[in-house]
Design an enzyme around this catalytic site. Structure first.
Site, PDB file in Angstrom:
ATOM      1  N   LEU A 183     -15.182   5.129  -3.408  1.00 54.51           N
ATOM      2  CA  LEU A 183     -13.770   4.761  -3.383  1.00 54.51           C
ATOM      3  C   LEU A 183     -13.407   3.728  -4.442  1.00 54.51           C
ATOM      4  O   LEU A 183     -14.094   2.727  -4.623  1.00 54.51           O
ATOM      5  CB  LEU A 183     -13.417   4.205  -2.001  1.00 54.51           C
ATOM      6  CG  LEU A 183     -11.945   3.852  -1.782  1.00 54.51           C
ATOM      7  CD1 LEU A 183     -11.096   5.113  -1.777  1.00 54.51           C
ATOM      8  CD2 LEU A 183     -11.775   3.106  -0.458  1.00 54.51           C
ATOM      9  N   HIS A 194      -8.634  10.829  -0.383  1.00 58.03           N
ATOM     10  CA  HIS A 194      -8.112   9.670  -1.102  1.00 58.03           C
ATOM     11  C   HIS A 194      -7.934  10.044  -2.565  1.00 58.03           C
ATOM     12  O   HIS A 194      -8.803  10.686  -3.154  1.00 58.03           O
ATOM     13  CB  HIS A 194      -9.074   8.493  -0.963  1.00 58.03           C
ATOM     14  CG  HIS A 194      -8.475   7.175  -1.291  1.00 58.03           C
ATOM     15  ND1 HIS A 194      -8.159   6.808  -2.585  1.00 58.03           N
ATOM     16  CD2 HIS A 194      -8.130   6.126  -0.508  1.00 58.03           C
ATOM     17  CE1 HIS A 194      -7.646   5.590  -2.579  1.00 58.03           C
ATOM     18  NE2 HIS A 194      -7.628   5.144  -1.328  1.00 58.03           N
ATOM     19  N   ARG A 196      -3.086   9.491   7.058  1.00 61.72           N
ATOM     20  CA  ARG A 196      -3.165   8.077   7.422  1.00 61.72           C
ATOM     21  C   ARG A 196      -2.480   7.197   6.393  1.00 61.72           C
ATOM     22  O   ARG A 196      -2.690   7.348   5.188  1.00 61.72           O
ATOM     23  CB  ARG A 196      -4.625   7.648   7.583  1.00 61.72           C
ATOM     24  CG  ARG A 196      -4.761   6.166   7.928  1.00 61.72           C
ATOM     25  CD  ARG A 196      -6.184   5.809   8.266  1.00 61.72           C
ATOM     26  NE  ARG A 196      -7.083   5.913   7.133  1.00 61.72           N
ATOM     27  CZ  ARG A 196      -7.245   4.983   6.197  1.00 61.72           C
ATOM     28  NH1 ARG A 196      -6.505   3.862   6.234  1.00 61.72           N
ATOM     29  NH2 ARG A 196      -8.117   5.148   5.225  1.00 61.72           N
ATOM     30  N   HIS A 236     -12.110  11.043   2.416  1.00 67.17           N
ATOM     31  CA  HIS A 236     -12.103   9.608   2.702  1.00 67.17           C
ATOM     32  C   HIS A 236     -12.008   9.260   4.181  1.00 67.17           C
ATOM     33  O   HIS A 236     -12.599   8.272   4.625  1.00 67.17           O
ATOM     34  CB  HIS A 236     -10.927   8.963   1.958  1.00 67.17           C
ATOM     35  CG  HIS A 236     -10.791   7.489   2.165  1.00 67.17           C
ATOM     36  ND1 HIS A 236     -11.811   6.600   1.881  1.00 67.17           N
ATOM     37  CD2 HIS A 236      -9.760   6.736   2.632  1.00 67.17           C
ATOM     38  CE1 HIS A 236     -11.411   5.368   2.154  1.00 67.17           C
ATOM     39  NE2 HIS A 236     -10.185   5.420   2.622  1.00 67.17           N
ATOM     40  N   GLU A 292      -7.240   1.501  -2.877  1.00 68.36           N
ATOM     41  CA  GLU A 292      -5.808   1.644  -3.104  1.00 68.36           C
ATOM     42  C   GLU A 292      -5.178   0.344  -3.586  1.00 68.36           C
ATOM     43  O   GLU A 292      -4.089   0.344  -4.159  1.00 68.36           O
ATOM     44  CB  GLU A 292      -5.126   2.113  -1.811  1.00 68.36           C
ATOM     45  CG  GLU A 292      -3.685   2.481  -1.978  1.00 68.36           C
ATOM     46  CD  GLU A 292      -3.189   3.351  -0.833  1.00 68.36           C
ATOM     47  OE1 GLU A 292      -2.055   3.126  -0.384  1.00 68.36           O
ATOM     48  OE2 GLU A 292      -3.925   4.251  -0.409  1.00 68.36           O
ATOM     49  N   ARG A 347      -0.876   9.281   0.285  1.00 67.89           N
ATOM     50  CA  ARG A 347      -2.159   9.666  -0.298  1.00 67.89           C
ATOM     51  C   ARG A 347      -2.260  11.160  -0.524  1.00 67.89           C
ATOM     52  O   ARG A 347      -2.821  11.606  -1.524  1.00 67.89           O
ATOM     53  CB  ARG A 347      -3.291   9.175   0.603  1.00 67.89           C
ATOM     54  CG  ARG A 347      -3.483   7.674   0.549  1.00 67.89           C
ATOM     55  CD  ARG A 347      -4.554   7.200   1.502  1.00 67.89           C
ATOM     56  NE  ARG A 347      -4.820   5.780   1.310  1.00 67.89           N
ATOM     57  CZ  ARG A 347      -5.698   5.079   2.022  1.00 67.89           C
ATOM     58  NH1 ARG A 347      -6.381   5.670   2.982  1.00 67.89           N
ATOM     59  NH2 ARG A 347      -5.888   3.790   1.782  1.00 67.89           N
ATOM     60  N   GLN A 404      -8.350  13.316   5.301  1.00 66.31           N
ATOM     61  CA  GLN A 404      -7.638  12.686   4.192  1.00 66.31           C
ATOM     62  C   GLN A 404      -8.501  12.656   2.933  1.00 66.31           C
ATOM     63  O   GLN A 404      -9.658  12.229   2.964  1.00 66.31           O
ATOM     64  CB  GLN A 404      -7.246  11.251   4.549  1.00 66.31           C
ATOM     65  CG  GLN A 404      -6.431  10.570   3.472  1.00 66.31           C
ATOM     66  CD  GLN A 404      -5.863   9.253   3.956  1.00 66.31           C
ATOM     67  OE1 GLN A 404      -6.581   8.257   3.994  1.00 66.31           O
ATOM     68  NE2 GLN A 404      -4.593   9.244   4.325  1.00 66.31           N
ATOM     69  N   PHE A 432       0.864  -1.164   0.000  1.00 69.30           N
ATOM     70  CA  PHE A 432       0.000   0.000   0.000  1.00 69.30           C
ATOM     71  C   PHE A 432       0.905   1.220   0.000  1.00 69.30           C
ATOM     72  O   PHE A 432       2.111   1.113   0.275  1.00 69.30           O
ATOM     73  CB  PHE A 432      -0.919   0.002   1.237  1.00 69.30           C
ATOM     74  CG  PHE A 432      -2.337  -0.395   0.947  1.00 69.30           C
ATOM     75  CD1 PHE A 432      -2.671  -1.218  -0.105  1.00 69.30           C
ATOM     76  CD2 PHE A 432      -3.371   0.060   1.755  1.00 69.30           C
ATOM     77  CE1 PHE A 432      -3.978  -1.580  -0.362  1.00 69.30           C
ATOM     78  CE2 PHE A 432      -4.681  -0.283   1.507  1.00 69.30           C
ATOM     79  CZ  PHE A 432      -4.996  -1.111   0.450  1.00 69.30           C
TER      80      PHE A 432
END
Length: 598
Positions: free
Chosen positions: A270, A253, A403, A368, A273, A304, A251, A137
């Site tokens: 979403l 995304h 995050r 997100h 990821e 991100r 955050q 990730f």
């Protein structure tokens, strides 16, 4: 879990012409997602029977939308990985305003928590030799994200619910808390209503655990489910006397769905990821793989915030699509590999007429996750209000300014277990009664809610929520600056004034009433976001001020928000240093090498 009717659940009390059900429980867990479930399991295993309540049907929590994976330094593919490097990656991604204790508790415990989930039946993908498989990730030094295809959150919640049911943990579904019963020093329970029947419920509780999610859905474009993550957890805690921490950090995304082709219902949804973790590439409308200019080493798997701002810049400079997006392409991967590793993504887009093994997806940043939330002691979950605890996305501290993908699910089970065990170790009244002043507070809240349900003005609550979403997107979005933030606060006052003319149709069982209750939470948290963003005069992680575009050394501080006598009050405090072991991992300078995927 099993259906719950408290010992005195049938008793009806008439107060100010409003009837309500009264329920007494030792521990009330507000929120039935992964964090709440893991707290409840720890309580039950220690011999304490909690009551878990949730706003939706049982097992239908926002956890199920966390698709891509859960982090733990197992070393299945990269044996040199360990929890201290996981902690270092988390601190680096959070730009070092994370609570180091929170980070270290999470990362050190996660290997055991993943093995525990495996034992409880979570069907993790496996390597050829039978180990739990792991993928990259963004911004992770090693392959650390464990997964179940691209439905990891759903599989995890299923395992947790099944475990809770095996322990016969009581639950009530479709119950929404509107206020905690607190004098600012101690919590005594909660006021709620049954969303199905419209009946009011008064919970007496010796301990209350908030696990009610975050607030990213306040934004116009977001990846949350409708009417979820709208700030009720943090707002309830703030009203009860707790402090909020780092509310400015939201955050965005990089890859939310965008485009007329998908339809309005899918806007902002979403695109996990995991698509980039399995090798997906980003292209602008010129056909350029533009992350080569922004992050040649980490490419699409940089942090991100970095990728989201890169996409925003491409769009702003005219290299985006007509819908304000770019293209995410994984068609260079083997077709069967894509269908095996990303089954939900493949199925979703196939239903929308897009074959992701053959053509790209149109994406743009979407709100997100909220890194900010309630300020707690992570070893105990304590909020500073006696008897009140918080966990999960409702709290702040693990993630800092941004995050690390895969850490949200990790936090829920790592810290959830610790909080549950701590609450179980306390002296607990099995059948608590409300003090008279708290009973009077409950009566006033029920009368207020009854009046709200009967509101017959001209403004629909959903209209104001829509205006609030636009306000935050425009004035506290990916790019921020002082004048815009101040304009946002002025506009917020206008929306707040408009709530005096609400029209609530359908009574207490209608969506209008739910939205009207949401408004009070959402307005409070929106103000906290705007004021904290105005306070932080630097750019750090997900908080980017165009008028202060650099990280400022003297702003390695947390911003606290409290509910003062005349409104929200802000202050700051310094950040502790990590342990020697984690500092050593930081000094070693581990970093993801994207080109391992090439």
């Amino acid at each position: 879990m099993r259906n719950h009717r408290g010992a005195d659940a049938e008793r009806r009390i008439d107060a100010d012409d409003v009837d309500y059900e009264s329920v007494s429980v030792p521990v009330l867990v507000v929120g039935a997602g992964a964090a709440g479930a893991r707290v409840a399991i720890a309580l039950a295993e220690a011999g304490v029977e909690p009551l878990v309540i949730g706003k939706r049907g049982h097992g239908d929590a926002h956890t199920t939308w966390a698709a891509g994976g859960i982090n733990a330094a197992l070393g299945s593919l990269d044996p040199e990985d360990d929890w201290t490097i996981h902690a270092a990656d988390t601190l680096n991604e959070g730009h070092h305003i994370n609570d180091p204790d929170a980070v270290e508790l999470t990362t050190e415990h996660m290997p055991d928590r993943v093995r525990e989930l495996d034992e409880w039946g979570m069907p993790f993908d496996r390597t050829e030799d039978g180990k739990i498989n792991q993928r990259y990730f963004g911004a992770q030094s090693f392959r650390r994200t464990c997964f179940v295809g691209d439905r990891t959150g759903e599989a995890m919640l299923e395992a947790l619910v099944e475990k809770a049911q095996s322990l016969s943990i009581p639950y009530r579904e479709n119950v929404m808390v509107t206020r905690l019963l607190s004098d600012g020093e101690r919590v005594h329970g909660a006021v709620a209503y049954d969303m199905g029947s419209g009946e009011f419920v008064c919970f007496s509780a010796d301990h209350v655990v908030l696990a009610a999610g975050g607030y990213s859905a306040l934004y116009k474009r977001h990846s949350s489910r409708d009417a979820e993550n709208n700030g009720d957890g943090p707002a309830l805690a703030l009203q009860a006397g707790a402090s909020l921490l780092d509310a400015e950090f939201v955050q965005f995304h990089p890859t939310g769905m965008v485009g007329d082709r998908y339809g309005e219902d899918w806007d902002g949804r979403l695109v996990t990821e995991a698509v980039r973790g399995e090798g997906g590439r980003l292209f602008n409308t010129d056909g350029e793989r533009f992350m080569e200019r922004y992050s040649p080493d980490q490419m699409e798997l940089d942090a991100r915030d970095v990728v989201a701002r890169a996409i925003a810049r491409e769009v702003r400079e005219g290299r985006g699509t007509e819908n304000g997006g770019v293209y995410l392409d994984i068609s260079h991967r083997d077709d069967e590999y894509v269908r095996e590793r990303l089954p939900r993504m493949y199925e979703r887009f196939a239903e929308l007429g897009v074959d992701i093994t053959e053509e790209p997806i149109e994406v743009a940043p979407t709100a997100h996750y909220s890194m900010g939330g309630v300020d707690i002691d992570f070893r105990t979950g304590e909020t500073g209000v006696d008897g009140l605890y918080a966990v999960g996305e409702t709290v702040a501290g693990v993630h800092g300014a941004n995050r690390l993908g895969g850490n949200s699910l990790a936090e829920t089970v790592a810290i959830g277990k610790l909080v549950g065990e701590h609450v179980a170790s306390q002296s607990i009244d099995e059948d608590p009664a409300l003090p008279e002043e708290m009973r009077a507070l409950a009566d006033r809240e029920f009368a207020s809610m009854a009046a709200l349900a009967a509101s017959d003005g001209d403004v629909a609550p959903q209209t104001l929520l829509g205006e609030l979403g636009n306000l935050l997107w425009d004035h506290a979005g990916i790019l921020r600056e002082e004048a815009s933030l101040r304009t946002g606060l002025e506009r917020l006052d206008e929306i707040r004034a408009a709530t005096a003319d609400l029209r609530v149709e359908g009574g207490r069982t209608g969506r209008d009433f739910e939205f009207a209750v949401d408004l009070s939470f959402s307005l409070t948290i929106a103000e906290a976001i705007l004021r904290a963003a105005l306070e932080r005069e630097e750019s750090r992680g997900a908080h980017y001020r165009t008028d202060f575009p650099e990280i400022a050394t003297d702003w390695r501080r947390n911003v606290l928000v409290d509910d003062g006598d005349i409104g929200l009050e802000l202050s700051t405090r310094g950040v502790p240093e990590p342990s020697d072991a984690v500092q050593a991992a930081l000094d070693e300078g581990h970093e993801l090498d994207y080109h391992h995927l090439e």
